[in-house]
Design a protein around this motif. Structure first.
Motif, PDB file in Angstrom:
ATOM      1  N   HIS A  29       0.824  -1.204   0.000  1.00  0.00           N
ATOM      2  CA  HIS A  29       0.000   0.000   0.000  1.00  0.00           C
ATOM      3  C   HIS A  29       0.860   1.258   0.000  1.00  0.00           C
ATOM      4  O   HIS A  29       0.466   2.277  -0.585  1.00  0.00           O
ATOM      5  CB  HIS A  29      -0.966   0.001   1.183  1.00  0.00           C
ATOM      6  CG  HIS A  29      -2.229  -0.758   0.906  1.00  0.00           C
ATOM      7  ND1 HIS A  29      -3.201  -0.275   0.073  1.00  0.00           N
ATOM      8  CD2 HIS A  29      -2.647  -1.971   1.316  1.00  0.00           C
ATOM      9  CE1 HIS A  29      -4.192  -1.147   0.001  1.00  0.00           C
ATOM     10  NE2 HIS A  29      -3.875  -2.196   0.754  1.00  0.00           N
ATOM     11  N   ILE A  30       2.006   1.207   0.658  1.00  0.00           N
ATOM     12  CA  ILE A  30       2.917   2.360   0.618  1.00  0.00           C
ATOM     13  C   ILE A  30       3.402   2.587  -0.814  1.00  0.00           C
ATOM     14  O   ILE A  30       3.421   3.718  -1.307  1.00  0.00           O
ATOM     15  CB  ILE A  30       4.087   2.174   1.595  1.00  0.00           C
ATOM     16  CG1 ILE A  30       3.569   2.231   3.041  1.00  0.00           C
ATOM     17  CG2 ILE A  30       5.162   3.228   1.371  1.00  0.00           C
ATOM     18  CD1 ILE A  30       4.610   1.899   4.091  1.00  0.00           C
ATOM     19  N   LEU A  31       3.763   1.516  -1.508  1.00  0.00           N
ATOM     20  CA  LEU A  31       4.218   1.629  -2.893  1.00  0.00           C
ATOM     21  C   LEU A  31       3.085   2.108  -3.810  1.00  0.00           C
ATOM     22  O   LEU A  31       3.268   3.042  -4.602  1.00  0.00           O
ATOM     23  CB  LEU A  31       4.754   0.280  -3.385  1.00  0.00           C
ATOM     24  CG  LEU A  31       5.263   0.260  -4.822  1.00  0.00           C
ATOM     25  CD1 LEU A  31       6.492   1.163  -4.949  1.00  0.00           C
ATOM     26  CD2 LEU A  31       5.605  -1.154  -5.230  1.00  0.00           C
ATOM     27  N   LEU A  32       1.916   1.498  -3.696  1.00  0.00           N
ATOM     28  CA  LEU A  32       0.785   1.897  -4.524  1.00  0.00           C
ATOM     29  C   LEU A  32       0.362   3.335  -4.222  1.00  0.00           C
ATOM     30  O   LEU A  32       0.091   4.127  -5.134  1.00  0.00           O
ATOM     31  CB  LEU A  32      -0.389   0.935  -4.308  1.00  0.00           C
ATOM     32  CG  LEU A  32      -1.582   1.090  -5.238  1.00  0.00           C
ATOM     33  CD1 LEU A  32      -1.157   0.943  -6.694  1.00  0.00           C
ATOM     34  CD2 LEU A  32      -2.640   0.059  -4.886  1.00  0.00           C
ATOM     35  N   GLY A  33       0.329   3.693  -2.937  1.00  0.00           N
ATOM     36  CA  GLY A  33      -0.010   5.061  -2.546  1.00  0.00           C
ATOM     37  C   GLY A  33       1.012   6.062  -3.053  1.00  0.00           C
ATOM     38  O   GLY A  33       0.662   7.182  -3.440  1.00  0.00           O
ATOM     39  N   SER A  34       2.287   5.676  -3.091  1.00  0.00           N
ATOM     40  CA  SER A  34       3.330   6.566  -3.619  1.00  0.00           C
ATOM     41  C   SER A  34       3.135   6.811  -5.111  1.00  0.00           C
ATOM     42  O   SER A  34       3.310   7.932  -5.602  1.00  0.00           O
ATOM     43  CB  SER A  34       4.717   5.971  -3.367  1.00  0.00           C
ATOM     44  OG  SER A  34       4.958   5.856  -1.988  1.00  0.00           O
ATOM     45  N   VAL A  35       2.755   5.769  -5.827  1.00  0.00           N
ATOM     46  CA  VAL A  35       2.492   5.916  -7.263  1.00  0.00           C
ATOM     47  C   VAL A  35       1.291   6.849  -7.472  1.00  0.00           C
ATOM     48  O   VAL A  35       1.339   7.756  -8.321  1.00  0.00           O
ATOM     49  CB  VAL A  35       2.255   4.534  -7.920  1.00  0.00           C
ATOM     50  CG1 VAL A  35       1.725   4.684  -9.336  1.00  0.00           C
ATOM     51  CG2 VAL A  35       3.531   3.714  -7.904  1.00  0.00           C
ATOM     52  N   VAL A  36       0.246   6.649  -6.712  1.00  0.00           N
ATOM     53  CA  VAL A  36      -0.932   7.508  -6.811  1.00  0.00           C
ATOM     54  C   VAL A  36      -0.562   8.952  -6.471  1.00  0.00           C
ATOM     55  O   VAL A  36      -0.983   9.895  -7.147  1.00  0.00           O
ATOM     56  CB  VAL A  36      -2.069   6.993  -5.889  1.00  0.00           C
ATOM     57  CG1 VAL A  36      -3.182   8.017  -5.762  1.00  0.00           C
ATOM     58  CG2 VAL A  36      -2.604   5.672  -6.396  1.00  0.00           C
ATOM     59  N   ALA A  37       0.260   9.140  -5.441  1.00  0.00           N
ATOM     60  CA  ALA A  37       0.671  10.479  -5.027  1.00  0.00           C
ATOM     61  C   ALA A  37       1.510  11.163  -6.103  1.00  0.00           C
ATOM     62  O   ALA A  37       1.339  12.357  -6.367  1.00  0.00           O
ATOM     63  CB  ALA A  37       1.441  10.404  -3.712  1.00  0.00           C
ATOM     64  N   LEU A  38       2.409  10.423  -6.730  1.00  0.00           N
ATOM     65  CA  LEU A  38       3.226  10.997  -7.799  1.00  0.00           C
ATOM     66  C   LEU A  38       2.360  11.398  -8.992  1.00  0.00           C
ATOM     67  O   LEU A  38       2.515  12.491  -9.553  1.00  0.00           O
ATOM     68  CB  LEU A  38       4.300  10.015  -8.248  1.00  0.00           C
ATOM     69  CG  LEU A  38       5.504   9.879  -7.326  1.00  0.00           C
ATOM     70  CD1 LEU A  38       6.412   8.754  -7.814  1.00  0.00           C
ATOM     71  CD2 LEU A  38       6.265  11.183  -7.249  1.00  0.00           C
ATOM     72  N   ILE A  39       1.443  10.525  -9.384  1.00  0.00           N
ATOM     73  CA  ILE A  39       0.560  10.830 -10.513  1.00  0.00           C
ATOM     74  C   ILE A  39      -0.329  12.038 -10.184  1.00  0.00           C
ATOM     75  O   ILE A  39      -0.553  12.902 -11.027  1.00  0.00           O
ATOM     76  CB  ILE A  39      -0.279   9.593 -10.896  1.00  0.00           C
ATOM     77  CG1 ILE A  39       0.644   8.518 -11.485  1.00  0.00           C
ATOM     78  CG2 ILE A  39      -1.391   9.954 -11.866  1.00  0.00           C
ATOM     79  CD1 ILE A  39      -0.022   7.183 -11.706  1.00  0.00           C
ATOM     80  N   GLY A  40      -0.797  12.105  -8.945  1.00  0.00           N
ATOM     81  CA  GLY A  40      -1.605  13.259  -8.528  1.00  0.00           C
ATOM     82  C   GLY A  40      -0.809  14.550  -8.591  1.00  0.00           C
ATOM     83  O   GLY A  40      -1.316  15.586  -9.031  1.00  0.00           O
ATOM     84  N   GLY A  41       0.443  14.525  -8.154  1.00  0.00           N
ATOM     85  CA  GLY A  41       1.301  15.709  -8.231  1.00  0.00           C
ATOM     86  C   GLY A  41       1.570  16.131  -9.663  1.00  0.00           C
ATOM     87  O   GLY A  41       1.570  17.317  -9.990  1.00  0.00           O
ATOM     88  N   TRP A  42       1.804  15.151 -10.541  1.00  0.00           N
ATOM     89  CA  TRP A  42       2.025  15.453 -11.956  1.00  0.00           C
ATOM     90  C   TRP A  42       0.759  16.037 -12.593  1.00  0.00           C
ATOM     91  O   TRP A  42       0.827  16.929 -13.428  1.00  0.00           O
ATOM     92  CB  TRP A  42       2.472  14.219 -12.711  1.00  0.00           C
ATOM     93  CG  TRP A  42       3.804  13.687 -12.283  1.00  0.00           C
ATOM     94  CD1 TRP A  42       4.817  14.378 -11.679  1.00  0.00           C
ATOM     95  CD2 TRP A  42       4.258  12.345 -12.408  1.00  0.00           C
ATOM     96  NE1 TRP A  42       5.879  13.540 -11.424  1.00  0.00           N
ATOM     97  CE2 TRP A  42       5.562  12.284 -11.861  1.00  0.00           C
ATOM     98  CE3 TRP A  42       3.698  11.177 -12.915  1.00  0.00           C
ATOM     99  CZ2 TRP A  42       6.306  11.117 -11.819  1.00  0.00           C
ATOM    100  CZ3 TRP A  42       4.446  10.014 -12.872  1.00  0.00           C
ATOM    101  CH2 TRP A  42       5.731   9.988 -12.330  1.00  0.00           C
ATOM    102  N   GLY A  43      -0.389  15.480 -12.209  1.00  0.00           N
ATOM    103  CA  GLY A  43      -1.653  15.994 -12.733  1.00  0.00           C
ATOM    104  C   GLY A  43      -1.884  17.445 -12.324  1.00  0.00           C
ATOM    105  O   GLY A  43      -2.328  18.267 -13.123  1.00  0.00           O
ATOM    106  N   LEU A  44      -1.555  17.763 -11.086  1.00  0.00           N
ATOM    107  CA  LEU A  44      -1.691  19.140 -10.623  1.00  0.00           C
ATOM    108  C   LEU A  44      -0.715  20.050 -11.350  1.00  0.00           C
ATOM    109  O   LEU A  44      -1.060  21.175 -11.712  1.00  0.00           O
ATOM    110  CB  LEU A  44      -1.476  19.217  -9.109  1.00  0.00           C
ATOM    111  CG  LEU A  44      -1.685  20.579  -8.466  1.00  0.00           C
ATOM    112  CD1 LEU A  44      -3.106  21.084  -8.715  1.00  0.00           C
ATOM    113  CD2 LEU A  44      -1.393  20.516  -6.983  1.00  0.00           C
ATOM    114  N   ALA A  45       0.495  19.570 -11.598  1.00  0.00           N
ATOM    115  CA  ALA A  45       1.476  20.375 -12.326  1.00  0.00           C
ATOM    116  C   ALA A  45       1.007  20.641 -13.756  1.00  0.00           C
ATOM    117  O   ALA A  45       1.264  21.719 -14.305  1.00  0.00           O
ATOM    118  CB  ALA A  45       2.828  19.673 -12.331  1.00  0.00           C
TER     119      ALA A  45
END
Length: 162
Positions: A29-45
């Motif tokens: 879940h830490i790995l999957l959550g990190s991927v989701v967090a990175l994609i969310g940050g890129w989407g905001l950028a």
């Protein structure tokens, strides 16, 4: 580093929410959550939001206090309307308010304030004319609502965001 994680606070918050919602700290879940967090940050950028520059901490605190007081008072007023012994006719309606505020963060804050206050709802904002339309549960005087929004909220938000 900012290219990989353009909004580190947002990405960290997304990871935290992911882990809280799943109620686990397992490596998967830490790995999957990190991927989701990175994609969310890129989407905001990719949205390229303008830089937020709130100023005057005292004005922010005053506005927050005012909003809390207004929400409590509005809750009591709506409760009286719904549960009160007087079942008289209420006038619901729309109010158009000319705004000077154009800062997107100020407008977003105003939308949150209006919508979180029981009995009122942000309906529309015409960017070209600056006209805000709100819906009011117990509309007695339109001019009073214009004064409330412009005097209590818009003025303080302009002080914070300009």
């Amino acid at each position: 580093m900012t290219r990989l994680v353009p909004f580190p606070l947002v990405s960290l918050s997304l990871l935290g929410f992911w882990l809280l919602l799943n109620e686990t700290l397992s490596p998967g879940h830490i790995l999957l959550g990190s991927v989701v967090a990175l994609i969310g940050g890129w989407g905001l950028a990719a949205l390229q939001p303008p830089k937020a520059r709130p100023r005057r901490l005292v004005a922010i605190l005053r506005l927050a206090f005012l909003v809390v007081v207004d929400i409590v008072r509005s809750n009591a007023a709506v409760a009286r309307i719904i549960f009160g012994p007087e079942r008289k006719e209420r006038t619901v309606g729309f109010v158009e308010i000319p705004l000077e505020l154009r800062n997107p963060y100020g407008l977003a804050a105003l939308a949150c304030i209006i919508t979180s206050t029981p009995g009122t709802l942000w309906v529309d904002f015409n960017e070209a004319s600056g006209i805000l339309t709100i819906h009011v549960l117990d509309l007695v005087d339109k001019a009073e609502w214009v004064d409330i929004i412009k005097g209590r909220y818009e003025r303080r938000l302009m002080e914070i965001f300009t």
